[in-house]
Enzyme design. Structure first.
Site, PDB file in Angstrom:
ATOM      1  CE  LYS A  30      -2.050  -1.154   3.841  1.00 21.51           C
ATOM      2  NZ  LYS A  30      -1.403  -2.462   4.057  1.00 21.51           N
ATOM      3  CB  THR A  31       3.702   2.304   2.144  1.00 17.62           C
ATOM      4  OG1 THR A  31       2.920   2.127   3.328  1.00 17.62           O
ATOM      5  CG2 THR A  31       4.549   3.546   2.306  1.00 17.62           C
ATOM      6  CG  ASP A 211       0.879   4.997   4.218  1.00 20.67           C
ATOM      7  OD1 ASP A 211       0.074   4.058   4.067  1.00 20.67           O
ATOM      8  OD2 ASP A 211       2.117   4.822   4.326  1.00 20.67           O
ATOM      9  CD  GLU A 212       0.108   2.860   8.529  1.00 17.06           C
ATOM     10  OE1 GLU A 212      -0.877   2.244   8.967  1.00 17.06           O
ATOM     11  OE2 GLU A 212       1.219   2.344   8.387  1.00 17.06           O
ATOM     12  CD  GLN A 242      -1.341  -3.282   9.158  1.00 14.48           C
ATOM     13  OE1 GLN A 242      -0.310  -2.860   9.647  1.00 14.48           O
ATOM     14  NE2 GLN A 242      -1.470  -3.495   7.856  1.00 14.48           N
ATOM     15  NE  ARG A 626       4.150  -4.360  11.043  1.00  9.98           N
ATOM     16  CZ  ARG A 626       3.630  -3.920   9.895  1.00  9.98           C
ATOM     17  NH1 ARG A 626       4.291  -3.094   9.139  1.00  9.98           N
ATOM     18  NH2 ARG A 626       2.446  -4.324   9.487  1.00  9.98           N
TER      19      ARG A 626
HETATM   20  P1  ATP Z   1       1.811  -2.168   5.950  1.00 11.79           P
HETATM   21  O1  ATP Z   1       0.397  -2.654   5.965  1.00 11.79           O
HETATM   22  O2  ATP Z   1       2.642  -2.862   6.947  1.00 11.79           O
HETATM   23  O3  ATP Z   1       1.904  -0.679   5.994  1.00 11.79           O
HETATM   24  P2  ATP Z   1       2.117  -1.992   3.104  1.00 11.79           P
HETATM   25  O4  ATP Z   1       0.894  -2.577   2.528  1.00 11.79           O
HETATM   26  O5  ATP Z   1       2.231  -0.535   3.133  1.00 11.79           O
HETATM   27  O6  ATP Z   1       2.403  -2.626   4.525  1.00 11.79           O
HETATM   28  P3  ATP Z   1       4.646  -1.883   1.777  1.00 11.79           P
HETATM   29  O7  ATP Z   1       5.453  -1.454   2.943  1.00 11.79           O
HETATM   30  O8  ATP Z   1       4.328  -0.894   0.741  1.00 11.79           O
HETATM   31  O9  ATP Z   1       3.332  -2.612   2.276  1.00 11.79           O
HETATM   32  O10 ATP Z   1       5.334  -3.127   1.075  1.00 11.79           O
HETATM   33  C1  ATP Z   1       5.800  -4.251   1.817  1.00 11.79           C
HETATM   34  C2  ATP Z   1       7.072  -4.789   1.197  1.00 11.79           C
HETATM   35  O11 ATP Z   1       6.784  -5.387  -0.064  1.00 11.79           O
HETATM   36  C3  ATP Z   1       8.075  -3.698   0.910  1.00 11.79           C
HETATM   37  O12 ATP Z   1       9.372  -4.198   1.135  1.00 11.79           O
HETATM   38  C4  ATP Z   1       7.851  -3.410  -0.569  1.00 11.79           C
HETATM   39  O13 ATP Z   1       9.012  -2.891  -1.172  1.00 11.79           O
HETATM   40  C5  ATP Z   1       7.509  -4.783  -1.119  1.00 11.79           C
HETATM   41  N1  ATP Z   1       6.625  -4.720  -2.305  1.00 11.79           N
HETATM   42  C6  ATP Z   1       5.410  -4.142  -2.375  1.00 11.79           C
HETATM   43  N2  ATP Z   1       4.870  -4.312  -3.605  1.00 11.79           N
HETATM   44  C7  ATP Z   1       5.749  -5.026  -4.320  1.00 11.79           C
HETATM   45  C8  ATP Z   1       5.788  -5.527  -5.677  1.00 11.79           C
HETATM   46  N3  ATP Z   1       4.779  -5.328  -6.547  1.00 11.79           N
HETATM   47  N4  ATP Z   1       6.881  -6.204  -6.052  1.00 11.79           N
HETATM   48  C9  ATP Z   1       7.902  -6.431  -5.200  1.00 11.79           C
HETATM   49  N5  ATP Z   1       7.934  -5.994  -3.939  1.00 11.79           N
HETATM   50  C10 ATP Z   1       6.879  -5.299  -3.488  1.00 11.79           C
HETATM   51 MG    MG Z   2       2.401   0.793   4.737  1.00  4.47          MG
END
Ligand code: ATP
Ligand code: MG
Length: 696
Positions: A30-31, A211-212, A242, A626
């Protein structure tokens, strides 16, 4: 900008002309969508300065700025990447005049607020004042003013708090000061009551990303809605599982309301988790399972099953800490190129850090406590900041009182009390009152003389700070000023332990360097408020600092083990995570004595308790997710309750992870012993071989 994005992520990134919600589980990218979308928007022709990306913490903002920079290059510099609070400061500095706020208003920290409340409520008891503070903050976050709070008060205590809130608000207005909640509440008022300001911001911002999103509160949602207007060009990303700030007023209603308030909302779901191994993700999915589902979600990982999740049962906290240290050491001994920064120890409450700190220190393992006391919370830094606040806003009475007494300059308590009475009688600030021609009627000439001297000195400093530019001059100016007020001596006088005093003085010098670097325009990442890389006057730099929470948070890439609360770990990831204190009563945190007398997860519970349990469960889910490659979860057979040690049970969440039987209970210390023995044997063998070779 589609490299490294799956189809669903691309869909969210490419949808630019209307409201978009990305709703997905942990680690699904998402981030990443937000950072890539900033790039996509710029690529599509939107000016960088018309994009705002809102993060949950200053640290997250700093990290996102880094990521955006490496993705987009210098173009990312003009994007406004900051927290809701920093955005609020920007809005109020620009347009707060419409609310009677001068642009140089002061931002009060939590200590200032406590002391104003003590004063407003006529008590010296800090605990009582903090209870009021808590209540007032919650009311502000739900958008209630003092009168409304009083009208809905449930008991006498709440009524009293609401009345004190009214007095408190009067004082803030008089001091030209705002508290942290006002940084959201007042911008909202601005947008609601001043159409010209609203239109200006709506025209200014071409796209807002959040975000969040699940942890926004009701006022933040209203601000967002008014900022984006009917066109609704925004992207919110979040995960209802979350949401862990309900206790501070965050509300999942913001997720539910989105499709109702924006019928054209595009909802994108992400299902692949790129962060964690299969074993870790399964434990996470199992834990969150029992919570009611706001939106059904699925999450899978293609990273393979990986190592099983480990459960560690320790005798007590010290034992638990030893085992954490042993696990770190044995993981490093086993693996290739494992660095300290790949490890995190996560716990429910700040006070749990101490024992792990001690154990890491003993083992000479470098670590940092994230979310601990920040640089700007240190007394010595706050002392200096009080002076800056006074330069910027002469009406800031709390700053006046701190500056005039730090260091002491022969202006005593009685003088200040009389000055205070005089000032409130004539509705003036302390600083204003000090120059009043009739002050002599309430204070002896000598006291008036000292006050005048102080006032002139502050004015003189302010004038000079305004005309001091660049790093070198700023540094010289600050050192001269500190010498003038004899601040170093003040530190040594106030501290029995010389070492402590010396380290405080080092902090002060570090702070001077930090300020002057900013005056020199060398650094442009001031949390949330971007500073162009041109020279600034020291006064301008001083204006921005009230908002900065830490210097140390920016020391991101240190190669050290992280100790952090679960709350502060949100959004982050580490290869190896150790969740500690996963003991009933700690996590879930005590749910109240009558929570469920049976002590069983399925015992009868009231609605309120149930909701708290669900939030604790989400916290556990945040913790588990995490971890990238390995996760251990530990609990202690005894835990402290007050001064006593009581028998303890593993957290119900451990059972809820539904781990397979094979996964548990090996003691890493045994393994480490074996490894050490092996090393020792090798060393002996080598020595023996060398001896044999050199034998005649
Ligand atoms: P959280 O819910 O904990 O905030 P999030 O959904 O924001 O997590 P991110 O932090 O954006 O997730 O991504 C998690 C990990 O996966 C990061 O290391 C990111 O670089 C990797 N990632 C996300 N999308 C892809 C993708 N399409 N290909 C490869 N790696 C990815
Ligand atoms: Mg995130």
């Amino acid at each position: 900008m589609s490299a490294g994005l799956n189809l669903a992520q691309q869909e969210a990134v490419n949808y630019m002309h209307g409201p978009c919600l990305v709703l997905a589980g942990a680690g699904s990218g998402k981030t990443r969508v937000i950072t890539h979308k900033i790039g996509r928007l710029i690529e599509a022709g939107l000016e960088a300065k018309r994009i705002a990306a809102i993060t949950f913490t200053n640290k997250a903002a700093a990290e996102m700025r880094e990521r955006a920079k490496s993705l987009i290059g210098r173009g990312a510099r003009d994007v406004l990447i900051c927290t809701f609070h920093a955005l609020g400061v920007r809005m109020l500095r620009q347009d707060g005049a419409a609310l009677g706020l001068k642009s140089a208003f002061s931002i009060l920290d939590s200590d200032d607020v406590t002391s104003i409340l003590k004063d407003a409520g006529g008590t010296t008891d800090a605990a009582t004042a903090r209870q009021w503070q808590w209540a007032i903050s919650l009311w502000k976050n739900t958008g209630l003013n003092a009168a409304q709070a009083e009208a809905q008060a449930k008991d006498d205590n709440e009524k009293i708090a609401a009345r004190i809130m009214a007095r408190y608000e009067e004082r803030l207005a008089a001091y030209q000061s705002v508290d942290f909640d006002d940084l959201i509440g007042l911008p909202l008022k601005l947008l609601q009551q001043h159409p010209e300001v609203r239109e200006k911001w709506q025209a200014q911002l071409g796209h807002v990303l959040v975000d969040e999103y699940q942890d926004t509160n009701a006022t933040q949602y209203e601000v967002l809605k008014l900022l984006v207007g009917e066109r609704g060009r925004f992207t919110a990303v979040g995960d209802d599982d979350q949401s862990i700030y309900g206790w501070r007023g965050a509300t999942l209603d913001n997720l539910k309301r989105l499709p109702l308030d924006f019928p054209q909302l595009k909802v994108v779901k992400l299902e692949q988790n790129y962060r964690s191994t299969g074993a870790i993700l399964r434990a996470a999915n199992n834990v969150i399972g029992p919570n009611p589902k706001l939106f059904p979600k699925t999450l899978f990982s293609e990273l393979g099953e990986g190592e099983p999740v480990r459960v560690v049962d320790a005798d007590n906290e010290e034992h638990e800490a030893e085992r954490v240290v042993a696990r770190i050491q044995s993981t490093r001994a086993n693996g290739v190129g494992q660095e300290w920064k790949e490890f995190a120890v996560l716990y429910r409450a700040n006070h749990q850090a101490r024992i792990f700190e001690q154990a890491l220190r003993k083992a000479q393992i470098p670590y940092k406590v994230s979310g601990g006391q920040s640089f700007f919370d240190r007394a010595e830094i706050k002392d200096l900041c009080a002076w800056f606040r006074l330069w910027i806003n002469n009406d800031d009475d709390p700053a006046f009182l701190r500056a005039v007494t730090t260091p002491k300059r022969g202006i005593g308590h009685t003088t200040l009390q009389n000055l205070g009475t005089f000032a409130s009688k004539y509705r003036q600030s302390l600083f204003e009152a000090l120059f009043s021609s009739s002050l002599g009627s309430v204070l002896p000439a000598k006291a008036v003389g000292s006050l005048h001297e102080f006032g002139r000195y502050v004015n003189d400093l302010e004038f000079r700070a305004r005309h001091t530019h660049g790093a070198q001059d700023s540094r010289a100016f600050m050192l001269e000023w500190l010498k003038d007020i004899d601040y170093e001596k003040h530190l040594y006088d106030g501290e029995d332990n010389e070492k402590v005093a010396a380290s405080r003085w080092t902090n002060v010098l570090e702070f001077c360097d930090w300020m002057s670097q900013r005056a020199g325009g060398e650094i442009d990442d001031t949390a949330g408020v971007s500073i162009a890389s041109e020279k600034k006057s020291l006064l301008e730099v001083a204006q921005t600092i009230a908002l900065l929470s830490t210097i140390s948070e920016r020391e991101q890439d240190q190669n050290v083990v992280t100790l952090s609360t679960l709350h502060a770990a949100k959004g982050l990831e580490w290869p190896h995570v150790m969740l500690v204190g996963v003991t009933e009563g700690l996590l879930p945190f005590k749910l109240g004595d009558d929570a469920n007398p049976s002590g069983r997860a399925d015992g009868p519970m009231s609605e309120g308790i149930l909701q708290r349990l669900q939030e604790e469960r989400r916290l556990m889910y945040v913790g588990i997710t995490r971890a990238q490659r390995s996760l251990s979860v530990s609990w202690t057979k005894k835990r402290k309750k007050g001064r006593e040690m009581i028998a303890a049970q593993p957290s119900r969440f451990i059972a809820e992870m539904a781990l397979e039987k094979t996964t548990t209970r090996e003691d890493p210390r045994e393994k480490l012993k074996a490894l050490r023995a092996e090393f020792a044997q090798k060393a002996l063998d080598t020595a023996a071989a060398a001896a044999a070779a050199s034998a005649p």
